[in-house]
Each structure stands twice: as structure tokens, then as C-alpha cells.
Enzyme design. Structure first.
Site, PDB file in Angstrom:
ATOM      1  N   ARG A  79       0.840  -1.185   0.000  1.00  8.19           N
ATOM      2  CA  ARG A  79       0.000   0.000   0.000  1.00  8.19           C
ATOM      3  C   ARG A  79       0.882   1.245   0.000  1.00  8.19           C
ATOM      4  O   ARG A  79       1.779   1.383   0.839  1.00  8.19           O
ATOM      5  CB  ARG A  79      -0.925   0.025   1.230  1.00  8.19           C
ATOM      6  CG  ARG A  79      -1.997  -1.052   1.236  1.00  8.19           C
ATOM      7  CD  ARG A  79      -3.038  -0.806   0.153  1.00  8.19           C
ATOM      8  NE  ARG A  79      -4.169  -1.730   0.238  1.00  8.19           N
ATOM      9  CZ  ARG A  79      -4.242  -2.903  -0.377  1.00  8.19           C
ATOM     10  NH1 ARG A  79      -3.209  -3.305  -1.128  1.00  8.19           N
ATOM     11  NH2 ARG A  79      -5.311  -3.662  -0.255  1.00  8.19           N
ATOM     12  N   GLU A 137      -4.455   5.891  -6.868  1.00  2.56           N
ATOM     13  CA  GLU A 137      -4.517   4.887  -7.930  1.00  2.56           C
ATOM     14  C   GLU A 137      -5.834   5.014  -8.695  1.00  2.56           C
ATOM     15  O   GLU A 137      -6.889   5.139  -8.060  1.00  2.56           O
ATOM     16  CB  GLU A 137      -4.378   3.480  -7.335  1.00  2.56           C
ATOM     17  CG  GLU A 137      -3.014   3.244  -6.705  1.00  2.56           C
ATOM     18  CD  GLU A 137      -2.841   1.838  -6.153  1.00  2.56           C
ATOM     19  OE1 GLU A 137      -3.833   1.071  -6.125  1.00  2.56           O
ATOM     20  OE2 GLU A 137      -1.716   1.503  -5.747  1.00  2.56           O
ATOM     21  N   HIS A 151      -0.044  -1.420  -9.711  1.00  2.00           N
ATOM     22  CA  HIS A 151      -0.574  -2.272  -8.640  1.00  2.00           C
ATOM     23  C   HIS A 151      -0.976  -3.636  -9.201  1.00  2.00           C
ATOM     24  O   HIS A 151      -2.095  -4.117  -9.028  1.00  2.00           O
ATOM     25  CB  HIS A 151      -1.763  -1.624  -7.938  1.00  2.00           C
ATOM     26  CG  HIS A 151      -1.868  -2.032  -6.502  1.00  2.00           C
ATOM     27  ND1 HIS A 151      -2.253  -1.191  -5.502  1.00  2.00           N
ATOM     28  CD2 HIS A 151      -1.610  -3.207  -5.892  1.00  2.00           C
ATOM     29  CE1 HIS A 151      -2.242  -1.808  -4.345  1.00  2.00           C
ATOM     30  NE2 HIS A 151      -1.852  -3.049  -4.557  1.00  2.00           N
TER      31      HIS A 151
END
Length: 315
Positions: free
Chosen positions: A228, A257, A276
Site C-alpha cells: 500500500r 490509484e 498495482h
């Protein structure tokens, strides 16, 4: 007799997978598979797989269990869920551990070997050998030592690296060369040639890496985050990269994001950006699916659920 209603959504399940979950649930549960984006009547629903919004929680008086396809649970702690302590939350813990660990090593290798140099040379059809480093004999520090951190420690040791780690719970661990409590993080960081974040996002880990921590790192060290982005302070990370407190960063997790097109991270010569995507493997998806199937069996049988999230710890 109709079974207890359970809503299952997300993961893009096909017909065979839906039937596999029905078989796991048995006749005691009535699995409902709403179309993506469709409104769902939660009035009589007792359990749900996938995200449940606060408006849906408010309309779900019978709901007593939510299972997440993801391993991370930080996004689930909405005001609506916090107001419903009777709801058990479980997650697909460990589903992406292998993928995240391998992705961290990929980013480290690309950073240490200047992978963009070869990519650029290939695009330009240039034969351009370059001197680069080796990870063997170097020290890696793991911020967080759950499933992904433990798997990464095994890979790193197999590559001949010295492995340090920090975690919330005290005590040594044979999988690493030294374990540090969180309050001694700045003691660990100066020893590391690479620092990798695998920790979940919790109130305790949010902003864990700030100016003091990045300044404690070697100027030759790399920072990698595969969990994260918010575990690091965004401004401190920017300064660390701009002012040379660290050598570079490999970022699969970001503060915002998708990463905005205007973010300076895209163009920094010492930063690798991935979307990600570290744990987005077929195997990770299947592990999530298997965890859900197993928990549906437990729920139908009235047995204790697996991978229950500790609301206090946040994972």
C-alpha cells in the site's frame, strides 16, 4: 426449502466457477450472482462475497458475514462496517503472497541492473553493454512480515541476501537474520541495501515511513513498495527521490490509484512504476477462489470461518 441467501460478486466468475461455488455451499445456501453494477436487494441477505457499500449495509439488517476476494482489508473499514460489529469480515489472506514477493524481486533486479537502459537500447536497436550490480551479499529489509514478507525472505535468502525484517509482534524468527520491533525501524534501515514494504495498511502503518526513516536509509539503497502506497509519507518519498536520500524506488503501490498522468513519478529516471499489478496472476485468483469456496463450506456447516480479519489490527 430455499437456502440462506448469499450474494457473490466480483472476480469475473464464469458459469463453471459459479457452479463450483454452489457445490461448495450446498443446499443450505442460496448463492446469488448479480451482474456487475446491478442493484442488489440486501433485505434478506445473510452473507456476501465481494465489496459491500455503506448504503447496502444500511439496507442489510440480516447480514452477518462479508468475505473479500482481496487479502488487504483496509478498503472495507468504512463507517458503515465499523457501525456493524456483529458482521464477521474475512479476506483471502495470502492469495497474492507469491506474486508480490516475485514482483518485489523483479523491481529490485531492474533497479539494481538499470533495466531501463537495456529496454531503451533494444528500442533503438543498439548493442550497449553496461556494468551492473548483484543482489547476492546485500542486505534486504522487509517492512512487514506476513505471508508476502515471509515468501520474499525465502527468495532473498536463496539468492544469497541477508534478510532483516520488522513486524508488529515481537520475537525472533528463523526465516530472517534479525527481527526488529516497529519502534526500532530506524535502527534497521541504515543496514539495508533495499527496503521492501509488504505491510498491510492500518492506522499503525499509515505514514510509517516518513522523513526520518528515508533519511536513515543509505543513499545507495532502493525502496520498493508492493503493498500500500500510504505506508510511506508521499512528500517524504518525493524528497527522498529528488534530493538523493535514496538511490531509487520500485513502486507497485501508490498513494493515488490509478497514478495520475501528471505525477512526476512517471518521468523520474530512478523510479520504476507498475500499476498495482504484482499479485494479478492466475494462481493468485485461484487461491482467492479456493478460499471463498472453503469458507462457504464452513459457513453452511456452522463451522468457524478461516482468514477472519482482526478489526483491531486491521488485517
Amino acid at each position: 426449502m430455499t437456502g440462506l441467501p448469499v450474494v457473490v460478486r466480483g472476480l469475473g466468475l464464469d458459469d463453471a466457477e459459479r457452479q463450483e461455488l454452489r457445490d461448495a455451499a450446498g443446499p443450505g445456501l442460496d448463492l446469488r450472482f448479480p451482474a456487475d453494477g446491478a442493484d442488489v436487494d440486501f433485505t434478506d441477505v445473510v452473507a456476501a462475497v465481494g465489496r459491500v457499500g455503506d448504503a447496502e449495509l444500511a439496507a442489510a439488517p440480516a447480514l452477518r458475514w462479508i468475505h473479500l476476494w482481496t487479502a488487504g482489508a483496509d478498503h472495507a473499514f468504512t463507517p458503515g462496517l465499523l457501525a456493524r460489529p456483529e458482521i464477521t469480515l474475512s479476506a483471502s489472506a495470502g492469495n497474492g503472497a507469491v506474486g508480490l514477493a516475485e514482483h518485489a524481486i523483479l523491481l529490485l533486479l531492474l533497479l539494481d541492473r538499470g533495466g531501463w537502459h537495456w529496454a531503451r537500447a533494444q528500442r533503438e536497436h543498439r548493442w550497449d553493454p553496461a556494468t551492473h550490480g548483484e543482489l547476492a551479499g546485500r542486505t534486504i529489509g522487509l517492512v512487514g512480515f506476513g505471508n508476502a514478507g515471509r515468501h520474499l525472505a525465502g527468495i532473498a535468502r536463496g539468492m544469497g541476501m541477508r534478510v532483516l525484517a520488522t513486524r508488529r509482534t515481537a520475537g525472533d524468527d528463523p526465516a530472517v537474520d534479525a527481527m526488529y520491533p516497529p519502534d526500532r525501524l530506524t535502527r534497521m534501515l541504515p543496514e539495508c541495501d533495499a527496503v521492501v514494504v509488504t505491510a498491510p495498511l492500518t492506522p499503525q502503518t499509515r505514514g510509517l515511513l516518513g522523513e526520518a526513516e528515508f533519511r536513515a536509509m543509505k543513499p545507495t539503497a532502493y525502496y520498493v513498495n508492493v503493498s500500500r502506497g500510504e505506508v510511506a509519507d508521499a512528500d517524504a518519498l518525493d524528497r527522498a527521490l529528488d534530493e538523493g536520500w535514496i538511490a531509487g524506488a520500485g513502486l507497485d503501490a501508490h498513494h493515488v490509484e490509478p497514478l495520475p498522468p501528471g505525477s512526476p513519478l512517471w518521468d523520474r529516471p530512478n523510479v520504476l512504476v507498475t500499476p498495482h499489478n504484482g499479485s494479478t496472476s492466475r494462481q493468485s485468483r485461484r487461491r482467492s477462489f479456493d478460499t471463498v469456496a472453503a469458507n462457504l463450506r464452513r459457513f453452511a456447516a456452522g463451522a468457524p470461518l478461516a482468514s477472519v480479519v482482526d478489526r483491531t489490527a486491521g488485517y
